[in-house]
Design a protein around this motif. Structure first.
Motif, PDB file in Angstrom:
ATOM      1  N   HIS A   1       8.538  -5.534   1.540  1.00  0.00           N
ATOM      2  CA  HIS A   1       8.635  -6.738   2.365  1.00  0.00           C
ATOM      3  C   HIS A   1       7.257  -7.260   2.751  1.00  0.00           C
ATOM      4  CE1 HIS A   1      12.860  -6.303   2.371  1.00  0.00           C
ATOM      5  NE2 HIS A   1      12.988  -5.445   3.365  1.00  0.00           N
ATOM      6  N   LEU A   2       6.263  -6.357   2.797  1.00  0.00           N
ATOM      7  CA  LEU A   2       4.900  -6.752   3.154  1.00  0.00           C
ATOM      8  C   LEU A   2       4.093  -7.200   1.946  1.00  0.00           C
ATOM      9  CD1 LEU A   2       4.127  -3.867   5.683  1.00  0.00           C
ATOM     10  CD2 LEU A   2       4.456  -6.292   6.240  1.00  0.00           C
TER      11      LEU A   2
ATOM     12  N   LEU B   1      10.078  -1.404   3.385  1.00  0.00           N
ATOM     13  CA  LEU B   1       9.192  -2.138   4.290  1.00  0.00           C
ATOM     14  C   LEU B   1       7.889  -2.518   3.584  1.00  0.00           C
ATOM     15  CD1 LEU B   1       9.643  -0.173   7.645  1.00  0.00           C
ATOM     16  CD2 LEU B   1      10.692  -2.345   6.971  1.00  0.00           C
TER      17      LEU B   1
ATOM     18  N   CYS C   1       3.582  -5.341  -0.898  1.00  0.00           N
ATOM     19  CA  CYS C   1       2.916  -4.221  -1.567  1.00  0.00           C
ATOM     20  C   CYS C   1       3.702  -3.787  -2.800  1.00  0.00           C
ATOM     21  CB  CYS C   1       2.798  -3.023  -0.616  1.00  0.00           C
ATOM     22  SG  CYS C   1       1.788  -3.337   0.843  1.00  0.00           S
TER      23      CYS C   1
ATOM     24  N   ASN D   1       3.121   1.237   9.378  1.00  0.00           N
ATOM     25  CA  ASN D   1       2.347   0.106   9.886  1.00  0.00           C
ATOM     26  C   ASN D   1       1.158   0.527  10.737  1.00  0.00           C
ATOM     27  OD1 ASN D   1       3.820  -2.374   8.950  1.00  0.00           O
ATOM     28  ND2 ASN D   1       5.524  -1.346   9.957  1.00  0.00           N
TER      29      ASN D   1
ATOM     30  N   LYS E   1      -1.530  -3.640   3.267  1.00  0.00           N
ATOM     31  CA  LYS E   1      -1.854  -5.054   3.103  1.00  0.00           C
ATOM     32  C   LYS E   1      -1.231  -5.550   1.802  1.00  0.00           C
ATOM     33  CE  LYS E   1      -6.319  -4.150   5.306  1.00  0.00           C
ATOM     34  NZ  LYS E   1      -6.071  -2.686   5.389  1.00  0.00           N
ATOM     35  N   ALA E   2      -0.860  -6.805   1.791  1.00  0.00           N
ATOM     36  CA  ALA E   2      -0.240  -7.393   0.610  1.00  0.00           C
ATOM     37  C   ALA E   2      -1.106  -7.154  -0.618  1.00  0.00           C
ATOM     38  CB  ALA E   2      -0.024  -8.887   0.819  1.00  0.00           C
TER      39      ALA E   2
ATOM     40  N   TYR F   1       8.783   2.900  10.234  1.00  0.00           N
ATOM     41  CA  TYR F   1       8.163   1.648  10.685  1.00  0.00           C
ATOM     42  C   TYR F   1       6.776   1.892  11.262  1.00  0.00           C
ATOM     43  CZ  TYR F   1       7.446  -2.646  13.355  1.00  0.00           C
ATOM     44  OH  TYR F   1       6.914  -3.804  13.865  1.00  0.00           O
TER      45      TYR F   1
END
Length: 340
Positions: free
Chosen positions: A173-174, A170, A176, A143, A149-150, A139
């Motif tokens: 989920h963002l 993760l 990517c 991050n 970034k998307a 995590y």
């Protein structure tokens, strides 16, 4: 509770390894459990963790922490139940995890405890994996250091592992594109089919460089590096401008004596104005609960998947680190003690 009649089995370091520790570097001894002093608690360990970082903890080479001493209980994360307490912060019955060592029982003044486990609806074993050091590492390293970034492409080495599999999920989920690198076709398939990576490849394949380039048609924006070595040498030439490289592990390097040499990365970093940054989870200990607050709901919702490989009995501990470096595990490796 009178604890003087309890016998503690402990895995201690018998000899200093050069490189990856083997079973013969450890031995199991028994010792009485001491009576508690004021402020201390007695934890009955139920699960012991096996982590790649343990190799660095037993080697004499410079590391981020002092090496485990010869004759000392092997440093390790463990999770268990407080069965006697003279510390009001941790009453009897509390579930806790921390650096409690490879042993049946741990006596601590509380400093070794990293957190009280409050997710009673979830298996305690998760506090050593996806809701423990592995998940928290994934995590914050992704991050805080990777800053995804998307729409960006995130490449993860050892992508089927306990940390890498969380990183990939993760990243997805963002928004990517997540591309995994794993050791073997089965693990590469696991990355896609179970952990939801967009693509994954076997680094044992005949032309990893070509396969990686095809999987990353728009280049690499974030590289989450758990391996170093030739895998990283293949990824770094594909980085984009302002890429972020997170150094989380060096699993492919069996020894740092003598110091290995290889391709230089400076020109890639310079030309792409890219950043390479090391990550140690200890720098984020004060924010541990922040990560758990995000990860635990994802687990409950089935949106964060995990695998565990559980070995039974403390006798399995001495040889369990070496197997990690042979790629034999399929998930977070744990040792379950008898009454877990």
């Amino acid at each position: 509770m009178h604890v003087g009649n309890l016998t503690n089995r402990q895995v201690v370091l018998k000899a200093r390894p050069q490189g990856i520790p083997q079973a013969e570097h450890f031995e199991i001894r028994t010792a009485p459990v001491p009576e508690l002093n004021d402020g201390e608690v007695l934890v009955r360990n139920l699960y012991l963790s096996v982590d790649p970082a343990m190799r660095g903890w037993v080697n004499a080479a410079a590391n981020y922490s002092d090496p485990v001493a010869i004759g000392e209980v092997m440093r390790a994360f463990a999770a268990g139940r407080v069965i006697a307490s003279r510390n009001p912060r941790y009453p009897e019955g509390s579930l806790v995890m921390g650096l409690l060592g490879w042993q049946d029982y741990a006596v601590t003044d509380g400093k070794a405890i990293r957190r009280q486990v409050l997710e009673a609806d979830l298996p305690l074993s998760l506090s050593l994996g996806v809701l423990g050091l592995n998940g928290v590492t994934a995590y914050f390293a992704l991050n805080a250091c990777g800053e995804p970034k998307a729409g960006e492409t995130v490449v993860v080495s050892t992508a089927a592992g306990a940390v890498g599999s969380v990183v990939g999920q993760l990243a997805r989920h963002l928004g990517c594109r997540a591309v995994g690198i794993a050791g073997g076709a089965d693990k590469a398939r696991l990355c896609v089919e179970e952990f939801g990576f967009d693509a994954a490849l076997d680094y044992h394949g005949p032309d990893m460089a070509q396969a990686l380039a095809q999987a990353c048609p728009d280049g690499v924006d974030v590289y989450f590096d758990n391996t170093a070595g030739h895998i990283s040498d293949t990824v770094i030439p594909l980085i984009n401008r302002h890429a972020r490289i997170v150094i989380c592990g060096t699993a492919s390097v069996s020894s740092w004596e003598p110091w290995p040499s290889g391709p230089r990365v400076e020109r890639h970093l310079l030309n792409k104005a890219a950043r390479m940054q090391g990550f140690l989870v200890w720098d984020y200990e004060h924010r541990y609960e922040e990560a758990i607050a995000v990860l635990a709901p994802l687990v409950r919702q089935g949106r964060l998947r995990y695998r565990e490989e559980i070995l039974d009995g403390i006798e399995a501990a001495p040889g369990s680190i070496a197997d990690l470096y042979q790629g034999k595990n399929m998930g977070k490796r744990l040792i379950r003690l008898e009454d877990a």
